[in-house]
Write an enzyme that holds these catalytic residues in place. Sequence first.
Site, PDB file in Angstrom:
ATOM      1  N   HIS A  12      -6.779  16.281  10.704  1.00 55.00           N
ATOM      2  CA  HIS A  12      -6.116  15.373  11.640  1.00 55.00           C
ATOM      3  C   HIS A  12      -7.119  14.663  12.558  1.00 55.00           C
ATOM      4  CE1 HIS A  12      -2.400  15.078  14.543  1.00 55.00           C
ATOM      5  NE2 HIS A  12      -2.847  13.900  14.150  1.00 55.00           N
ATOM      6  N   TYR A  18      -5.657   8.761   2.396  1.00 59.68           N
ATOM      7  CA  TYR A  18      -5.127   7.419   2.716  1.00 59.68           C
ATOM      8  C   TYR A  18      -6.232   6.512   3.246  1.00 59.68           C
ATOM      9  CZ  TYR A  18      -3.143   3.753   5.646  1.00 59.68           C
ATOM     10  OH  TYR A  18      -2.881   2.537   6.244  1.00 59.68           O
ATOM     11  N   PRO A  25      -3.809  18.741   8.137  1.00 63.72           N
ATOM     12  CA  PRO A  25      -5.207  19.010   7.739  1.00 63.72           C
ATOM     13  C   PRO A  25      -6.078  17.776   7.990  1.00 63.72           C
ATOM     14  CG  PRO A  25      -3.677  19.604   5.970  1.00 63.72           C
ATOM     15  CD  PRO A  25      -2.869  18.883   7.015  1.00 63.72           C
ATOM     16  N   LYS A  44      -7.945   3.071   1.681  1.00 66.83           N
ATOM     17  CA  LYS A  44      -7.941   1.777   2.379  1.00 66.83           C
ATOM     18  C   LYS A  44      -9.371   1.286   2.592  1.00 66.83           C
ATOM     19  CE  LYS A  44      -4.905  -0.304   3.898  1.00 66.83           C
ATOM     20  NZ  LYS A  44      -4.032  -1.366   3.309  1.00 66.83           N
ATOM     21  N   THR A  91      -6.426  -1.062   8.163  1.00 64.33           N
ATOM     22  CA  THR A  91      -6.073  -0.116   9.227  1.00 64.33           C
ATOM     23  C   THR A  91      -7.300   0.297  10.034  1.00 64.33           C
ATOM     24  OG1 THR A  91      -5.316   2.161   9.568  1.00 64.33           O
ATOM     25  CG2 THR A  91      -6.276   1.702   7.448  1.00 64.33           C
ATOM     26  N   ASP A  92      -7.058   0.744  11.264  1.00 68.71           N
ATOM     27  CA  ASP A  92      -8.161   1.281  12.078  1.00 68.71           C
ATOM     28  C   ASP A  92      -8.629   2.653  11.580  1.00 68.71           C
ATOM     29  OD1 ASP A  92      -5.976   2.824  12.887  1.00 68.71           O
ATOM     30  OD2 ASP A  92      -6.244   2.460  15.032  1.00 68.71           O
ATOM     31  N   GLU A  93      -7.816   3.300  10.704  1.00 69.82           N
ATOM     32  CA  GLU A  93      -8.180   4.655  10.256  1.00 69.82           C
ATOM     33  C   GLU A  93      -9.451   4.669   9.413  1.00 69.82           C
ATOM     34  OE1 GLU A  93      -5.156   7.268   8.944  1.00 69.82           O
ATOM     35  OE2 GLU A  93      -3.657   6.431  10.280  1.00 69.82           O
ATOM     36  N   ALA A 120       0.855  -1.193   0.000  1.00 75.77           N
ATOM     37  CA  ALA A 120       0.000   0.000   0.000  1.00 75.77           C
ATOM     38  C   ALA A 120       0.883   1.233   0.000  1.00 75.77           C
ATOM     39  CB  ALA A 120      -0.888   0.023   1.247  1.00 75.77           C
TER      40      ALA A 120
HETATM   41  P1  NAD Z   1       5.126   0.673   4.073  1.00 78.33           P
HETATM   42  O1  NAD Z   1       4.782   1.966   3.418  1.00 78.33           O
HETATM   43  O2  NAD Z   1       6.279   0.627   5.021  1.00 78.33           O
HETATM   44  O3  NAD Z   1       5.417  -0.438   2.961  1.00 78.33           O
HETATM   45  C1  NAD Z   1       4.607  -0.586   1.821  1.00 78.33           C
HETATM   46  C2  NAD Z   1       5.282  -1.578   0.872  1.00 78.33           C
HETATM   47  O4  NAD Z   1       4.410  -1.746  -0.266  1.00 78.33           O
HETATM   48  C3  NAD Z   1       6.625  -1.102   0.331  1.00 78.33           C
HETATM   49  O5  NAD Z   1       7.556  -2.165   0.322  1.00 78.33           O
HETATM   50  C4  NAD Z   1       6.305  -0.675  -1.100  1.00 78.33           C
HETATM   51  O6  NAD Z   1       7.409  -0.802  -1.985  1.00 78.33           O
HETATM   52  C5  NAD Z   1       5.178  -1.635  -1.448  1.00 78.33           C
HETATM   53  N1  NAD Z   1       4.310  -1.121  -2.516  1.00 78.33           N
HETATM   54  C6  NAD Z   1       3.739   0.106  -2.587  1.00 78.33           C
HETATM   55  N2  NAD Z   1       3.030   0.217  -3.728  1.00 78.33           N
HETATM   56  C7  NAD Z   1       3.147  -0.957  -4.377  1.00 78.33           C
HETATM   57  C8  NAD Z   1       2.639  -1.472  -5.595  1.00 78.33           C
HETATM   58  N3  NAD Z   1       1.860  -0.719  -6.403  1.00 78.33           N
HETATM   59  N4  NAD Z   1       2.951  -2.729  -5.964  1.00 78.33           N
HETATM   60  C9  NAD Z   1       3.749  -3.507  -5.165  1.00 78.33           C
HETATM   61  N5  NAD Z   1       4.273  -3.064  -4.011  1.00 78.33           N
HETATM   62  C10 NAD Z   1       3.976  -1.817  -3.614  1.00 78.33           C
HETATM   63  O7  NAD Z   1       3.797   0.182   4.770  1.00 78.33           O
HETATM   64  P2  NAD Z   1       3.600  -0.555   6.177  1.00 78.33           P
HETATM   65  O8  NAD Z   1       3.634   0.446   7.257  1.00 78.33           O
HETATM   66  O9  NAD Z   1       4.503  -1.728   6.223  1.00 78.33           O
HETATM   67  O10 NAD Z   1       2.078  -1.035   6.030  1.00 78.33           O
HETATM   68  C11 NAD Z   1       1.780  -2.297   5.433  1.00 78.33           C
HETATM   69  C12 NAD Z   1       0.274  -2.454   5.381  1.00 78.33           C
HETATM   70  O11 NAD Z   1      -0.265  -2.398   6.680  1.00 78.33           O
HETATM   71  C13 NAD Z   1      -0.436  -1.355   4.573  1.00 78.33           C
HETATM   72  O12 NAD Z   1      -1.476  -1.948   3.841  1.00 78.33           O
HETATM   73  C14 NAD Z   1      -0.990  -0.418   5.637  1.00 78.33           C
HETATM   74  O13 NAD Z   1      -2.146   0.221   5.182  1.00 78.33           O
HETATM   75  C15 NAD Z   1      -1.273  -1.398   6.762  1.00 78.33           C
HETATM   76  N6  NAD Z   1      -1.210  -0.850   8.127  1.00 78.33           N
HETATM   77  C16 NAD Z   1      -0.106  -0.158   8.535  1.00 78.33           C
HETATM   78  C17 NAD Z   1      -0.027   0.288   9.859  1.00 78.33           C
HETATM   79  C18 NAD Z   1       1.172   1.049  10.377  1.00 78.33           C
HETATM   80  O14 NAD Z   1       1.119   1.564  11.489  1.00 78.33           O
HETATM   81  N7  NAD Z   1       2.260   1.141   9.622  1.00 78.33           N
HETATM   82  C19 NAD Z   1      -1.088   0.031  10.741  1.00 78.33           C
HETATM   83  C20 NAD Z   1      -2.202  -0.664  10.275  1.00 78.33           C
HETATM   84  C21 NAD Z   1      -2.240  -1.120   8.975  1.00 78.33           C
HETATM   85  O1  DAU Z   2      -3.671   3.834  12.671  1.00 83.00           O
HETATM   86  C1  DAU Z   2      -2.967   3.033  11.747  1.00 83.00           C
HETATM   87  C2  DAU Z   2      -2.200   3.926  10.816  1.00 83.00           C
HETATM   88  O2  DAU Z   2      -1.109   4.433  11.552  1.00 83.00           O
HETATM   89  C3  DAU Z   2      -1.700   3.213   9.552  1.00 83.00           C
HETATM   90  O3  DAU Z   2      -2.808   2.787   8.806  1.00 83.00           O
HETATM   91  C4  DAU Z   2      -0.831   4.155   8.713  1.00 83.00           C
HETATM   92  O4  DAU Z   2      -0.305   3.453   7.596  1.00 83.00           O
HETATM   93  C5  DAU Z   2       0.295   4.658   9.590  1.00 83.00           C
HETATM   94  O5  DAU Z   2       1.065   5.592   8.862  1.00 83.00           O
HETATM   95  C6  DAU Z   2      -0.252   5.307  10.859  1.00 83.00           C
HETATM   96  O6  DAU Z   2      -0.962   6.529  10.535  1.00 83.00           O
HETATM   97  P1  DAU Z   2      -0.802   7.842  11.450  1.00 83.00           P
HETATM   98  O7  DAU Z   2      -1.141   9.031  10.657  1.00 83.00           O
HETATM   99  O8  DAU Z   2      -1.493   7.655  12.763  1.00 83.00           O
HETATM  100  O9  DAU Z   2       0.780   7.734  11.736  1.00 83.00           O
HETATM  101  P2  DAU Z   2       1.940   8.835  11.793  1.00 83.00           P
HETATM  102  O10 DAU Z   2       3.158   8.144  12.321  1.00 83.00           O
HETATM  103  O11 DAU Z   2       2.062   9.596  10.519  1.00 83.00           O
HETATM  104  O12 DAU Z   2       1.392   9.827  12.898  1.00 83.00           O
HETATM  105  C7  DAU Z   2       1.071   9.380  14.207  1.00 83.00           C
HETATM  106  C8  DAU Z   2       0.552  10.582  14.981  1.00 83.00           C
HETATM  107  O13 DAU Z   2       1.635  11.501  15.155  1.00 83.00           O
HETATM  108  C9  DAU Z   2      -0.531  11.329  14.261  1.00 83.00           C
HETATM  109  O14 DAU Z   2      -1.464  11.851  15.221  1.00 83.00           O
HETATM  110  C10 DAU Z   2       0.205  12.489  13.587  1.00 83.00           C
HETATM  111  C11 DAU Z   2       1.330  12.763  14.564  1.00 83.00           C
HETATM  112  N1  DAU Z   2       2.584  13.280  13.958  1.00 83.00           N
HETATM  113  C12 DAU Z   2       3.146  12.596  12.935  1.00 83.00           C
HETATM  114  C13 DAU Z   2       4.302  13.053  12.335  1.00 83.00           C
HETATM  115  C14 DAU Z   2       4.923  12.316  11.175  1.00 83.00           C
HETATM  116  C15 DAU Z   2       3.178  14.427  14.471  1.00 83.00           C
HETATM  117  O15 DAU Z   2       2.658  15.018  15.433  1.00 83.00           O
HETATM  118  N2  DAU Z   2       4.319  14.875  13.900  1.00 83.00           N
HETATM  119  C16 DAU Z   2       4.913  14.259  12.834  1.00 83.00           C
HETATM  120  O16 DAU Z   2       5.955  14.738  12.348  1.00 83.00           O
END
Ligand code: NAD
Ligand code: DAU
Length: 351
Positions: A293, A158, A291, A162, A132-134, A81
């Site tokens: 948030h 985003y 924006p 999803k 995701t929970d979002e 993703a």
């Molecule tokens: P990430 O951004 O670290 O990694 C995404 C991976 O997908 C990368 O390796 C990228 O190269 C690959 N990718 C992107 N577009 C692609 C495409 N078109 N074809 C093939 N590969 C592609 O993401 P993450 O944080 O590891 O998240 C993984 C999954 O979990 C996502 O679906 C995200 O929505 C979900 N998720 C993430 C979190 C979090 O906190 N990071 C929480 C809940 C759910």
């Molecule tokens: O809830 C699950 C999601 O968590 C996943 O689906 C997303 O892929 C993952 O990116 C994450 O989303 P968030 O927007 O919650 O994560 P992020 O780390 O970007 O931000 C976490 C919180 O911190 C959010 O309230 C925004 C804030 N933040 C983030 C950044 C990057 C800041 O205050 N300053 C920052 O510089």
Amino acid sequence: MIFVTGGAGFIGSNFILDWFCDHDEAIVNIDKLTYAGNAETLAPLAGDPRYGFAHVDICDRDAIDALFAQHRPRALLHFAAESHVDRSIHGPGAFVQTNVIGTFALLEAATAYWRTLPAGERDAFRFLHVSTDEVFGSLAAEDAPFNERTPYAPNSPYSASKAASDHLVRAWHHTYGLPVLTTNCSNNYGPYQFPEKLIPLMILNGLAGKPLPIYGDGKNVRDWLYVGDHCAAIRAVLERGVPGQTYNIGGWNEMTNLDVVQAICNMLDEHEPRADGASHASQIELIKDRPGHDRRYAIDATRIERELGWRPAQTFETGLAKTVQWYLDNPAWIAGVTSGSYRHWIDSHYA
Ligand code: NAD
Ligand code: DAU
């Protein structure tokens, strides 16, 4: 064998590395290697006959069909993703393309392949969609946490992309009978996370003596889960989940962003004290808000505990300690991901 999409990203690579600690079943990792994908993370698996890599975009239906025909997997775990909310605000097109069109292409390819399987293998096949929970939107302070019956109300490009992908996955089960599983997880943290996300960004900025930029008043609340616990939950859903069900995954650990950053500063003060004796917390700066948030996310993870026996093993304290130590121990990995386009993102986004 199984397919993993997005296995070069943060959660996917943790999943693959953890998998081979106690499985010999092969994985083919299908990844386009965007800015967030890092083949270096999986370099320890080079030459391992259990691991294969396909440098493929999930939107490329022909290439996905060919991989299904060649490998005949018993399951596809869909992590790939565009995942960063701030980037989705600057440029939503890539999110619609990968998260919606890409998931659609995978569903079409998986369904065509699944229909060719003999009855037993068809019943056993799984399409596990990592979400995701979002998708549930934002909670007020007094609201109950999200459960599996909470209506969808996504607020960012985003989360909307999803949510769209979750709806497609649901429809492919309802209409075509594809055995799908969907997981909706809260914020992950741990090793190999790209430092555009809150926790690794704060660790690296903290160590570099740079500002620790917190959006708005810093009181937005997230539920935090150690990535290894998320991977264990996905393994439980893959093996014991009921097709057509969704499972919320969370850490029972709601925290404000200010409290998260303060906890990181406390650990940095202990491991890498500043030369001037001040706390790293002196680097905290409240900056312009994101924006739209979302104020609060919280997860009720009762179903997965009751039905599949999963609970997180790490507390926030133990998980954060492992994470900070990992970033301290891996400067080469950090140097590899923080050059070029990463610096450009940081400079333009925080300007
Ligand atoms: P990430 O951004 O670290 O990694 C995404 C991976 O997908 C990368 O390796 C990228 O190269 C690959 N990718 C992107 N577009 C692609 C495409 N078109 N074809 C093939 N590969 C592609 O993401 P993450 O944080 O590891 O998240 C993984 C999954 O979990 C996502 O679906 C995200 O929505 C979900 N998720 C993430 C979190 C979090 O906190 N990071 C929480 C809940 C759910
Ligand atoms: O809830 C699950 C999601 O968590 C996943 O689906 C997303 O892929 C993952 O990116 C994450 O989303 P968030 O927007 O919650 O994560 P992020 O780390 O970007 O931000 C976490 C919180 O911190 C959010 O309230 C925004 C804030 N933040 C983030 C950044 C990057 C800041 O205050 N300053 C920052 O510089």
